[in-house]
Design a protein around this motif. Sequence first.
Motif, short mmCIF file in Angstrom:
data_model
loop_
_atom_site.label_atom_id
_atom_site.label_comp_id
_atom_site.label_asym_id
_atom_site.label_seq_id
_atom_site.Cartn_x
_atom_site.Cartn_y
_atom_site.Cartn_z
N SER A 57 0.84 -1.19 0.00
CA SER A 57 0.00 0.00 0.00
C SER A 57 0.87 1.24 0.00
N PHE A 58 0.41 2.27 -0.74
CA PHE A 58 1.07 3.57 -0.75
C PHE A 58 0.31 4.59 0.09
N GLU A 59 -0.66 4.11 0.86
CA GLU A 59 -1.52 4.99 1.63
C GLU A 59 -0.74 5.83 2.64
N TRP A 60 0.26 5.21 3.26
CA TRP A 60 0.98 5.89 4.33
C TRP A 60 1.85 7.02 3.81
N PHE A 61 2.30 6.92 2.57
CA PHE A 61 3.07 8.01 1.98
C PHE A 61 2.17 9.22 1.74
N ALA A 62 0.94 8.97 1.29
CA ALA A 62 -0.01 10.07 1.11
C ALA A 62 -0.34 10.72 2.45
N ASP A 63 -0.52 9.90 3.49
CA ASP A 63 -0.78 10.45 4.81
C ASP A 63 0.39 11.29 5.31
N LEU A 83 2.57 12.98 3.57
CA LEU A 83 2.68 14.23 2.84
C LEU A 83 1.55 15.20 3.16
N ALA A 84 0.46 14.69 3.72
CA ALA A 84 -0.70 15.54 4.02
C ALA A 84 -0.82 15.89 5.49
N ASP A 85 -0.15 15.17 6.36
CA ASP A 85 -0.28 15.36 7.80
C ASP A 85 0.63 16.49 8.27
N THR A 86 0.02 17.53 8.87
CA THR A 86 0.81 18.66 9.37
C THR A 86 1.71 18.26 10.54
N THR A 87 1.45 17.11 11.14
CA THR A 87 2.32 16.62 12.20
C THR A 87 3.74 16.43 11.69
N THR A 110 4.64 17.63 8.14
CA THR A 110 5.01 18.62 7.13
C THR A 110 5.61 19.88 7.76
N TYR A 111 5.01 20.37 8.83
CA TYR A 111 5.56 21.56 9.48
C TYR A 111 6.94 21.30 10.07
N PRO A 112 7.14 20.22 10.83
CA PRO A 112 8.50 19.94 11.30
C PRO A 112 9.50 19.72 10.17
N PHE A 113 9.04 19.12 9.06
CA PHE A 113 9.94 18.93 7.92
C PHE A 113 10.40 20.27 7.36
N LEU A 114 9.47 21.19 7.17
CA LEU A 114 9.84 22.51 6.64
C LEU A 114 10.74 23.26 7.61
N PHE A 115 10.47 23.12 8.91
CA PHE A 115 11.31 23.77 9.91
C PHE A 115 12.72 23.17 9.90
N SER A 116 12.82 21.84 9.87
CA SER A 116 14.12 21.18 9.82
C SER A 116 14.87 21.56 8.55
N LEU A 117 14.15 21.63 7.43
CA LEU A 117 14.78 22.00 6.16
C LEU A 117 15.33 23.42 6.22
N GLN A 118 14.56 24.33 6.81
CA GLN A 118 15.01 25.71 6.93
C GLN A 118 16.26 25.82 7.81
N ILE A 119 16.23 25.17 8.96
CA ILE A 119 17.37 25.20 9.87
C ILE A 119 18.60 24.58 9.20
N ALA A 120 18.40 23.46 8.50
CA ALA A 120 19.53 22.77 7.86
C ALA A 120 20.14 23.61 6.75
N LEU A 121 19.32 24.29 5.97
CA LEU A 121 19.85 25.13 4.88
C LEU A 121 20.66 26.31 5.44
N ILE A 122 20.11 26.97 6.46
CA ILE A 122 20.84 28.08 7.06
C ILE A 122 22.14 27.59 7.70
N THR A 123 22.07 26.43 8.35
CA THR A 123 23.26 25.85 8.97
C THR A 123 24.32 25.54 7.92
N ALA A 124 23.89 24.97 6.79
CA ALA A 124 24.84 24.62 5.74
C ALA A 124 25.54 25.86 5.20
N VAL A 125 24.78 26.91 4.95
CA VAL A 125 25.37 28.15 4.41
C VAL A 125 26.30 28.78 5.44
#
Length: 266
Positions: free
Chosen positions: A50-56, A58-62, A64-79
């Motif tokens: 099943s691919f159901e859990w991948f859709a969940d 990508l849609a779950d803010t639990t 997605t928000y931490p992912f975007l926050f981690s991505l932002q911190i990691a990019l600034i850290t890298a630079v």
Amino acid sequence: MVRSTPLPLRIAGKVFLVLIALFMLAPLAVVVGAAFNADQFLAFPPEGLSFEWFADALADTTYTYPFLFSLQIALITAVGSAAIGTLFAIGIARHKVPGSGALQSFALSPLTMPSIIFAIGILQTVSQLLGGSSPWILMLAHIVITVPYVVRTVLGVIARSDVFTEEAVRVMGASWWQRYWHVLLPMCRPGIIAGGFLAFIVSFDDAVIALFLRTPQLQTLPLAIYGQLEFSASPTVAAVSTLSMALTAIAILAIEKIVGLGKVFS
């Protein structure tokens, strides 16, 4: 005369390497397999596909928000790590700085310090001086522990660079700015990119420092995964982990294609 390695010893060495590879890859295979499980709970081997859990995921803010926050911190850290580490490495390698050996050891010292000890020290410091943590405190902590990676990779590239090219440019009348911008920095580019990539990965995957500096508004992806595993064993967690591994693998392939990591770390 150098004797060849006995055949049994060579076979034993190859078997040992295969066992080590299996030991390292087996947990990843379990996580990926559980992400495709059709059942409602984490299980391996998967009971159906099943691919159901991948859709969940990508849609779950639990997640997605931490992912975007981690991505932002990691990019600034890298630079930030790439800028600081490059300047530090060039200063040590190209200028006669007193105590350069001690400075290099100091720059690489965060690699020898346990993350939990560093996290406790940062927590106590910011609690007493600043009243608590913040995203900028987490970013600065990540920069401190990732600068050594950039210093090490840039120093390795500089050590193999052609000094005579810089001398020729200087003899031809180029200013110090032109020498650095048009000669030295382009030569350091593979080390800068590789070090920045390592800084990004270390920051994005960090859980120990983020655990001590967390606040209700400061939630990274590793902490979100850990929190969900603590209270529920949903295959969505495995799907998020699989997507994170895929992102890392794509980044590694991209960096290898651009600069060739083997040349940097050889």
